[in-house]
Design an enzyme around this catalytic site. Structure first.
Site, PDB file in Angstrom:
ATOM      1  N   GLU A  80     -12.768  -4.422   2.853  1.00  0.00           N
ATOM      2  CA  GLU A  80     -11.359  -4.803   2.882  1.00  0.00           C
ATOM      3  C   GLU A  80     -10.665  -4.464   4.193  1.00  0.00           C
ATOM      4  OE1 GLU A  80      -7.221  -5.372   2.166  1.00  0.00           O
ATOM      5  OE2 GLU A  80      -8.141  -3.482   2.804  1.00  0.00           O
ATOM      6  N   ASP A  81     -11.001  -3.327   4.787  1.00  0.00           N
ATOM      7  CA  ASP A  81     -10.351  -2.968   6.054  1.00  0.00           C
ATOM      8  C   ASP A  81     -11.375  -2.366   6.999  1.00  0.00           C
ATOM      9  OD1 ASP A  81      -8.317  -2.847   7.856  1.00  0.00           O
ATOM     10  OD2 ASP A  81      -7.229  -1.205   6.920  1.00  0.00           O
ATOM     11  N   ASP A 114      -3.327 -10.967   5.963  1.00  0.00           N
ATOM     12  CA  ASP A 114      -3.733  -9.709   5.339  1.00  0.00           C
ATOM     13  C   ASP A 114      -3.680  -8.586   6.379  1.00  0.00           C
ATOM     14  OD1 ASP A 114      -5.085  -7.659   3.802  1.00  0.00           O
ATOM     15  OD2 ASP A 114      -5.938  -9.246   2.556  1.00  0.00           O
ATOM     16  N   ASN A 115      -4.797  -8.034   6.780  1.00  0.00           N
ATOM     17  CA  ASN A 115      -4.804  -6.907   7.711  1.00  0.00           C
ATOM     18  C   ASN A 115      -4.743  -7.367   9.169  1.00  0.00           C
ATOM     19  OD1 ASN A 115      -4.979  -4.694   5.835  1.00  0.00           O
ATOM     20  ND2 ASN A 115      -7.086  -5.321   5.425  1.00  0.00           N
ATOM     21  N   ILE A 170      -7.332   1.456   5.765  1.00  0.00           N
ATOM     22  CA  ILE A 170      -7.762   2.655   6.478  1.00  0.00           C
ATOM     23  C   ILE A 170      -7.185   2.655   7.889  1.00  0.00           C
ATOM     24  CG2 ILE A 170      -9.904   2.872   5.162  1.00  0.00           C
ATOM     25  CD1 ILE A 170     -11.394   1.706   7.554  1.00  0.00           C
ATOM     26  N   ASN A 221      -0.653  -0.295   0.384  1.00  0.00           N
ATOM     27  CA  ASN A 221      -1.659  -1.294   0.729  1.00  0.00           C
ATOM     28  C   ASN A 221      -2.394  -0.908   2.004  1.00  0.00           C
ATOM     29  OD1 ASN A 221      -2.717  -3.779   2.121  1.00  0.00           O
ATOM     30  ND2 ASN A 221      -1.979  -4.776   0.262  1.00  0.00           N
ATOM     31  N   ASP A 222      -1.655  -0.733   3.091  1.00  0.00           N
ATOM     32  CA  ASP A 222      -2.286  -0.431   4.373  1.00  0.00           C
ATOM     33  C   ASP A 222      -1.537   0.709   5.053  1.00  0.00           C
ATOM     34  OD1 ASP A 222      -4.179  -0.670   6.352  1.00  0.00           O
ATOM     35  OD2 ASP A 222      -3.184  -2.316   7.390  1.00  0.00           O
ATOM     36  N   HIS A 280      -8.737   1.320  -0.006  1.00  0.00           N
ATOM     37  CA  HIS A 280      -8.015   0.101   0.362  1.00  0.00           C
ATOM     38  C   HIS A 280      -7.872   0.109   1.889  1.00  0.00           C
ATOM     39  CE1 HIS A 280      -4.655  -2.776  -1.248  1.00  0.00           C
ATOM     40  NE2 HIS A 280      -5.369  -3.332  -0.282  1.00  0.00           N
ATOM     41  N   ASN A 336       1.823  -6.186   3.801  1.00  0.00           N
ATOM     42  CA  ASN A 336       0.381  -6.010   3.718  1.00  0.00           C
ATOM     43  C   ASN A 336      -0.118  -5.206   4.916  1.00  0.00           C
ATOM     44  OD1 ASN A 336      -2.475  -6.479   3.409  1.00  0.00           O
ATOM     45  ND2 ASN A 336      -1.993  -8.239   2.139  1.00  0.00           N
ATOM     46  N   HIS A 389      -6.818   4.292  -4.605  1.00  0.00           N
ATOM     47  CA  HIS A 389      -6.175   3.920  -5.869  1.00  0.00           C
ATOM     48  C   HIS A 389      -7.003   4.407  -7.064  1.00  0.00           C
ATOM     49  CE1 HIS A 389      -3.420   1.345  -3.660  1.00  0.00           C
ATOM     50  NE2 HIS A 389      -4.439   0.689  -3.132  1.00  0.00           N
TER      51      HIS A 389
END
Length: 497
Positions: free
Chosen positions: A196-197, A411-412, A259, A310-311, A257, A366, A276
């Site tokens: 995800e990240d 998103d990221n 980082i 989230n981030d 999630h 986000n 989470h």
């Protein structure tokens, strides 16, 4: 005209029969909703915590001078008193027809009403190059390039915001992307349940969060704890290695999630991980030990303002900015929040001495990152399809500088430390991401944003895929001419540029 029911904590919330799709935020029965979730913020508030002086500055014009002089949204609009003759309504008050404040010319519809034209000129376009590069004009807010030119959404004149319409528009439900390929791409072995990240150190070590279980999203390993992988991108054929985490940390409920890394003056590397466990939100702080590829858990950070993190972007060994993607933490209420189009998502600054809200008014805040000179913070609003540029001040507060409107769910965000370019992992069609169908896979898209502070930022689609290779891209980071693309719940892809 129709009626819909929402199951919330065992009760049914009824949406009024008067609702039509032209409304931006349909209302539920207030009494039932309040009984289910407690008192809601007052009408002028968009999120938890103290409200900054400026009301929803995030969608002001690209240049502050273009912002309309409309009233603060904290106060309800009232109709102008009845006046005789053709005199126009008082500035800042709603009326059947009025001229733009301070402007001469023919009458036009009030801001936000049908028939109003965007108060901007179409941006200049530059010829497309190999990846489909175009200049996304900042002279015209909410302008989107298309095959036939430039499409501009209707603007809300009081705040310069896009009236995003119903949920299908926010989720880009009808959008498809043409493939854009890169040379020498390969899927990373060992990463099967998301990446995800990603955050890459200057020496080429890449940290990857994997195994996210997020409400409403697909997971290919729902019973497996999350992991942090490490890749050494200086190797000819880098591989992903799972980092060991020190004893005493609850690995069974680890659900990583966003980082972010921070290198201290003594070269100590700290890794901040949004976690989470049991669908709660907290931030885990680790120290990276390179000699044995391990993480030493230092502490867990929780706070009432870190409600749905989230981030994160690290600002020091124990301080950071974090995005809350929702006001609520309950899954059904999160869905309701998105369906109603509530702009209650925000950004929080955390340090051991001070915790405060520094930006608010997002649909779904986000990804977040910071410019190489540490002067500007970039925030992606996934459901508003844009990236906000915020100036950072000495007291850690943020003020809005400009907004870059795109045509995808951002998103990221990753930053090229040498050029300052923003690399964004995006979801072309959010509906496919949230309603997973193996016969209609969620696509992937990577954008490169150059010169975002200039009058004419350049946005290039570097990579896109219909899901046949990579599903649900969430991040893209570069190192030494290579691109590492991560996903919410799928694989990770490594390509040459």
């Amino acid at each position: 005209m129709h009626k819909m029911l929402f199951p919330i904590n065992g009760e049914l919330l009824e949406k009024g029969e008067h609702y039509s799709h032209s409304e931006r935020a349909p209302l539920c029965t207030l009494k039932t909703l309040t009984a289910a979730v407690g008192p809601l913020p007052p009408p002028g508030r968009r999120g938890p915590g103290p409200r900054p002086e400026q009301q929803r500055p995030l969608r002001a014009a690209a240049a502050p001078a273009r912002a309309s002089p409309g009233p603060s949204r904290a106060e309800p609009r009232r109709a102008a008193p009845s006046r005789a003759g053709p005199r126009r309504a008082a500035p800042g008050r709603a009326g059947p027809r009025r001229a733009a404040p301070g402007r001469a010319g023919p009458r036009r519809a009030a801001p936000g009403r049908a028939g109003r034209q965007p108060r901007c000129a179409a941006p200049k376009r530059q010829p497309e190059s190999g990846g489909g590069s175009r200049t996304w004009g900042q002279r015209c807010l909410h302008c989107r390039p298309s095959q036939r030119g430039v499409n501009c959404d209707e603007l809300d004149g009081s705040q310069g915001t896009s009236r995003s319409g119903d949920g299908r528009n926010r989720f880009n439900a009808s959008r498809e992307v043409a493939p854009v390929s890169l040379p020498n791409c390969r899927l990373i072995k060992g990463i099967e349940a998301g990446s995800e990240d990603i955050d890459i150190l200057p020496n080429g070590l890449a940290f990857i969060s994997s195994g996210l279980k997020y409400p409403g999203l697909k997971s290919f390993a729902p019973d497996k704890p999350g992991e942090i992988f490490l890749m050494d991108l200086t190797e000819d054929n880098p591989r992903a290695v799972e980092l060991r985490i020190s004893r005493g940390f609850d690995l069974a409920s680890f659900n990583p999630h966003g980082i972010s890394t921070y290198i201290d003056r003594d070269d100590t590397v700290y890794l901040f991980v949004v976690n989470h466990p049991h669908q709660k939100s907290m931030v885990e702080l680790f120290k990276f030990v390179e000699d044995d590829n391990s993480l030493v858990h230092l502490k867990t950070i929780q706070h009432d303002l870190l409600t749905s993190v989230n981030d994160i972007v690290a600002m020091g060994p124990d301080s950071f900015y974090a995005t809350n993607d929702h006001y609520f933490s309950d899954f059904l209420l999160m869905f309701l929040e998105m369906f109603l189009g509530l702009t209650w998502s925000n950004v929080v600054y955390y340090s051991p001495k001070e915790v405060k809200e520094v930006a608010s008014g997002f649909y779904l805040a986000n990804g977040i990152n910071i410019s190489p000179d540490r002067k500007y913070v970039y925030i992606a609003d996934a459901l508003d399809h844009n990236v906000h540029v915020m100036e950072k001040h000495a007291n850690w507060s943020l003020t809005h500088v400009k907004t870059l409107q795109l045509d995808t769910l951002v998103d990221n965000l990753s930053i090229d430390p040498h050029t300052g370019d923003i690399w964004a992992g995006c979801h072309p069609n959010g509906m496919k991401l949230f309603y997973y169908d193996p016969e209609n896979l969620p696509a992937s898209e990577v954008l490169r944003i150059q010169h975002i502070l200039s009058e004419q930022p350049v946005v290039t689609r570097v990579y896109s895929d219909n899901g046949s290779v990579l599903q649900g891209s969430s991040v893209a980071s570069i190192y030494d001419g290579k691109l590492l693309i991560g996903t919410v719940f799928h694989r990770a892809l490594y390509c040459d540029l």
